[in-house]
Write an enzyme that holds these catalytic residues in place. Structure first.
Site, PDB file in Angstrom:
ATOM      1  N   GLU A 238      55.180  46.190  55.315  1.00  0.00           N
ATOM      2  CA  GLU A 238      54.809  45.831  53.942  1.00  0.00           C
ATOM      3  C   GLU A 238      54.935  47.008  52.978  1.00  0.00           C
ATOM      4  O   GLU A 238      55.172  48.139  53.387  1.00  0.00           O
ATOM      5  CB  GLU A 238      53.378  45.283  53.925  1.00  0.00           C
ATOM      6  CG  GLU A 238      53.296  43.812  54.313  1.00  0.00           C
ATOM      7  CD  GLU A 238      53.790  42.880  53.202  1.00  0.00           C
ATOM      8  OE1 GLU A 238      54.174  43.376  52.126  1.00  0.00           O
ATOM      9  OE2 GLU A 238      53.786  41.654  53.420  1.00  0.00           O
TER      10      GLU A 238
ATOM     11  N   GLU B  86      57.119  30.641  35.107  1.00  0.00           N
ATOM     12  CA  GLU B  86      57.935  31.833  35.384  1.00  0.00           C
ATOM     13  C   GLU B  86      59.306  31.693  34.734  1.00  0.00           C
ATOM     14  O   GLU B  86      59.877  32.671  34.250  1.00  0.00           O
ATOM     15  CB  GLU B  86      58.101  32.028  36.896  1.00  0.00           C
ATOM     16  CG  GLU B  86      56.868  32.585  37.609  1.00  0.00           C
ATOM     17  CD  GLU B  86      55.806  31.528  37.899  1.00  0.00           C
ATOM     18  OE1 GLU B  86      56.059  30.334  37.631  1.00  0.00           O
ATOM     19  OE2 GLU B  86      54.718  31.897  38.387  1.00  0.00           O
TER      20      GLU B  86
ATOM     21  N   TYR C 279      57.122  35.226  48.167  1.00  0.00           N
ATOM     22  CA  TYR C 279      56.297  35.382  49.357  1.00  0.00           C
ATOM     23  C   TYR C 279      57.206  35.700  50.534  1.00  0.00           C
ATOM     24  O   TYR C 279      58.309  35.196  50.617  1.00  0.00           O
ATOM     25  CB  TYR C 279      55.531  34.077  49.658  1.00  0.00           C
ATOM     26  CG  TYR C 279      54.803  33.509  48.462  1.00  0.00           C
ATOM     27  CD1 TYR C 279      53.768  34.221  47.864  1.00  0.00           C
ATOM     28  CD2 TYR C 279      55.161  32.284  47.918  1.00  0.00           C
ATOM     29  CE1 TYR C 279      53.096  33.708  46.759  1.00  0.00           C
ATOM     30  CE2 TYR C 279      54.493  31.763  46.814  1.00  0.00           C
ATOM     31  CZ  TYR C 279      53.469  32.486  46.239  1.00  0.00           C
ATOM     32  OH  TYR C 279      52.810  31.975  45.145  1.00  0.00           O
ATOM     33  N   ARG C 280      56.694  36.504  51.472  1.00  0.00           N
ATOM     34  CA  ARG C 280      57.539  36.840  52.614  1.00  0.00           C
ATOM     35  C   ARG C 280      57.691  35.619  53.530  1.00  0.00           C
ATOM     36  O   ARG C 280      56.741  34.859  53.728  1.00  0.00           O
ATOM     37  CB  ARG C 280      56.960  38.019  53.380  1.00  0.00           C
ATOM     38  CG  ARG C 280      55.754  37.663  54.202  1.00  0.00           C
ATOM     39  CD  ARG C 280      55.222  38.897  54.911  1.00  0.00           C
ATOM     40  NE  ARG C 280      54.388  38.532  56.035  1.00  0.00           N
ATOM     41  CZ  ARG C 280      53.327  39.246  56.415  1.00  0.00           C
ATOM     42  NH1 ARG C 280      52.984  40.336  55.762  1.00  0.00           N
ATOM     43  NH2 ARG C 280      52.630  38.876  57.461  1.00  0.00           N
TER      44      ARG C 280
ATOM     45  N   ASN D 175      55.130  26.489  40.175  1.00  0.00           N
ATOM     46  CA  ASN D 175      55.083  27.917  40.478  1.00  0.00           C
ATOM     47  C   ASN D 175      56.386  28.406  41.101  1.00  0.00           C
ATOM     48  O   ASN D 175      56.981  27.718  41.919  1.00  0.00           O
ATOM     49  CB  ASN D 175      53.926  28.204  41.447  1.00  0.00           C
ATOM     50  CG  ASN D 175      53.792  29.694  41.720  1.00  0.00           C
ATOM     51  OD1 ASN D 175      53.650  30.496  40.794  1.00  0.00           O
ATOM     52  ND2 ASN D 175      53.888  30.088  42.984  1.00  0.00           N
ATOM     53  N   VAL D 176      56.803  29.589  40.664  1.00  0.00           N
ATOM     54  CA  VAL D 176      57.898  30.295  41.319  1.00  0.00           C
ATOM     55  C   VAL D 176      57.291  31.588  41.843  1.00  0.00           C
ATOM     56  O   VAL D 176      56.892  32.445  41.055  1.00  0.00           O
ATOM     57  CB  VAL D 176      59.041  30.610  40.329  1.00  0.00           C
ATOM     58  CG1 VAL D 176      60.224  31.233  41.064  1.00  0.00           C
ATOM     59  CG2 VAL D 176      59.474  29.358  39.583  1.00  0.00           C
ATOM     60  N   GLY D 177      57.170  31.703  43.144  1.00  0.00           N
ATOM     61  CA  GLY D 177      56.495  32.865  43.726  1.00  0.00           C
ATOM     62  C   GLY D 177      57.386  33.588  44.715  1.00  0.00           C
ATOM     63  O   GLY D 177      58.331  33.015  45.264  1.00  0.00           O
TER      64      GLY D 177
ATOM     65  N   HIS E 229      47.022  33.202  45.537  1.00  0.00           N
ATOM     66  CA  HIS E 229      48.324  32.987  44.905  1.00  0.00           C
ATOM     67  C   HIS E 229      48.384  31.596  44.276  1.00  0.00           C
ATOM     68  O   HIS E 229      47.744  30.660  44.756  1.00  0.00           O
ATOM     69  CB  HIS E 229      49.449  33.086  45.944  1.00  0.00           C
ATOM     70  CG  HIS E 229      49.658  34.470  46.497  1.00  0.00           C
ATOM     71  ND1 HIS E 229      49.983  34.705  47.802  1.00  0.00           N
ATOM     72  CD2 HIS E 229      49.597  35.684  45.899  1.00  0.00           C
ATOM     73  CE1 HIS E 229      50.118  36.004  47.999  1.00  0.00           C
ATOM     74  NE2 HIS E 229      49.880  36.623  46.853  1.00  0.00           N
TER      75      HIS E 229
END
Ligand code: ZN
Lengths: 75, 476
Positions: free
Chosen positions: B276, B227, B167-168, B163-165, B185
């Protein structure tokens, strides 16, 4: 050193300006993980001037909500 | 050879007049925040430039890029289009590329640019990277545009389940990160499995990647879709990746900064708040922690971050068209009458769909279908339906449709007590909401409506726009 957010004595200096200018230092609180730079606005780094909504002074950090609970270990 | 990655894209922006260099000295706070805010505010997110800063007090010589994907002009450059391209045309080009799907090609390269410089001792992220507080009451300095890479610990050999996500991430210590990954996620699935197994999940965080990689990292792709392969298909060129040094993880070969490390298993640490994308602060929560053991970079790396906060911001632009295209294709699977979907507002909390009415009241069923897509279930709070010949990206046309088509007693419907989006400030309790449908389409038989003739559309007028704009340019 006192943390500007949770007001406990858990903060310490972790960095200085890397270009040698001594322009600022960075502090981290090991209890609430608040991070700040010495040159930020008073509303950010002065506990007296911070918005109380964002303070964690009377909160037990272990009571703070968890979004992803730790799952049980597989047997 | 043409430069790839973020650097290559910045060159393209510069050529199009969409990159400016900010060389006056600035303070990390509040100046960087204000410059990021201003860049996206120019013409309401339409024409502002990306900004490259290199004179940040205390970080002299270090480079920071802001607003890279911030505006529609920059997005047009990413799509290989003229920077003045109208949003609807960008949407169709985006959708065409998006339809390339997951069939892109990956090329593994050795000695990649992203590993030119290697640091394993005395890692101090506060000194290595020009960090800054994005919004005033954030808990600290955040990475707001990282590409976070993990693999499924049960199938560590699977590239497709890698996975390439996006996220903060809060930098919570010189080599310590706090990260919000939610259970739904893909990265959250990897983390749950690793914690059930009691192992530390290896992770790599890339900062400063090509905007198409960020685009895919922020897109809700299926769990077993890569991704990187999507990015390659979208760019219509193979994607160069390399192996990380400490784990079997693939990274964009031309990333500017690469942080390698591990999740701390089975513990949570205070993180947040953070401003956000709905324009509100999230609360403080206990979240995952990452320990970094290796940092690699290109020579003179460019740190990239995005300003997110009160909309419109770069976050809205970054996720706007992938949210729209995903829903567009899902609706068209069974409803080919759907002509275009505009889901750019707050990740699709408000969505405008252009659709023909196959028969009377058909559009309302399009809304119900939209509300039951995976994304629409919790998003898609306000659904506006317009005729197929109305441009849903042109709010002047949308307001005209609402003004002249909506019969409030028949065409505005509220469905109470539905799933809601927890980050929506009026979702109460968080996660519960409602749906509103505004049907601004023209009634079709057998529904009866008043006899009236609308003025016809004039598509033949469109080519004259270019003629007039060229004349206007010449007149300057
Ligand atoms: Zn504290």
């Amino acid at each position: 050193m006192k943390c500007v957010r949770c007001l406990t004595d858990n903060a310490s200096k972790v960095a200085e300006a890397p270009d040698g200018s001594k322009a600022w230092e960075v502090y981290v609180c090991s209890r609430c993980n608040f991070v700040w730079r010495s040159t930020e606005e008073p509303e950010v780094i002065d506990p007296e001037k911070r918005d109380p909504w964002f303070q964690l002074a009377d909160v037990d950090v272990d009571d703070i909500l968890v979004f992803s609970p730790v799952p049980p270990l597989r047997k | 050879m043409e430069e790839s990655g973020l650097r290559g894209f910045l060159k393209k922006l510069e050529k199009a007049g969409q990159l400016v260099r900010y060389t006056d000295e600035v303070m990390p706070e509040p100046d960087i925040r204000l410059i990021g805010r201003a860049a996206v505010d120019i013409a309401a997110g339409n024409t502002g430039p990306a900004v490259l800063l290199d004179n940040i007090k205390g970080y002299k010589g270090k480079q920071l890029a802001l607003n890279v994907s911030g505006t529609w002009a920059n997005n047009a450059v990413m799509l290989g289009m003229d920077k003045d391209t109208p949003l609807k045309d960008q949407f169709f080009e985006f959708a065409r590329r998006w339809a390339g799907g997951s069939d892109g090609e990956l090329k593994w390269v050795k000695n990649p640019p992203c590993q030119e410089v290697k640091i394993t001792k005395d890692i101090n992220l506060y000194e290595l990277l020009p960090l800054f507080r994005v919004n005033k009451y954030d808990a600290g300095f955040y990475f707001s545009k990282p590409a976070v890479i993990t693999r499924d610990p049960e199938e560590p050999g699977s590239v497709d389940k890698q996975n390439v996500g996006l996220y903060r991430i809060q930098v919570q210590g010189p080599d310590t990160l706090g990260i919000q990954v939610l259970p739904f996620h893909d990265g959250g699935i990897h983390l749950r499995k690793a914690e059930e197994m009691g192992v530390a999940l290896p992770v790599v965080i890339c900062l400063g990647v090509h905007p198409v990689v960020s685009l895919m990292a922020s897109a809700p792709l299926q769990y077993d879709k890569s991704e990187y392969k999507y990015a390659a298909a979208f760019m219509e060129t193979p994607m160069n990746v390399a192996k990380a040094l400490t784990a079997d993880l693939d990274i964009p070969a031309d990333a500017e900064v690469v942080l390698e490390g591990e999740f701390v298993p089975r513990e949570r640490f205070v993180e947040g708040p953070f401003g956000e994308f709905p324009g509100s602060y999230s609360g403080s929560r206990r979240q995952f922690r990452i320990k970094i053991n290796t940092v690699t970079t290109r020579k003179n790396p460019i740190f990239e971050n995005l300003y997110v906060g009160r909309p419109w911001t770069e976050h809205d632009t970054l996720i706007g068209l992938n949210t729209s295209a995903t829903l567009y294709f899902q609706l068209r699977e069974t409803m080919p009458e759907v002509k275009a979907v505009n889901a750019i507002y707050q990740h699709g909390l408000t969505i405008i769909v252009a659709t023909d009415n196959r028969f009377g009241c058909y559009a309302k069923t399009v809304a119900m279908r939209l509300a039951s897509t995976p994304h629409g279930t919790s998003y898609a709070k306000n659904i506006i339906l317009v005729d197929g010949d109305v441009d849903p990206f042109n709010l002047v046309q949308v307001m005209w449709a609402i003004s002249t088509r909506v019969r409030p007693q028949k065409d505005v419907i509220v469905i109470p007590n539905t799933p809601g989006m927890p980050l929506d400030p009026c979702s109460e309790p968080p996660g519960v909401g409602a749906k509103m449908i505004i049907d601004a389409t023209t009634p079709a038989p057998p529904e009866v409506s008043r006899e009236v003739r609308m003025v016809e559309n004039l598509p033949d007028a469109e080519p004259y726009q270019k003629i007039l704009m060229d004349l206007q340019k010449a007149a300057r």
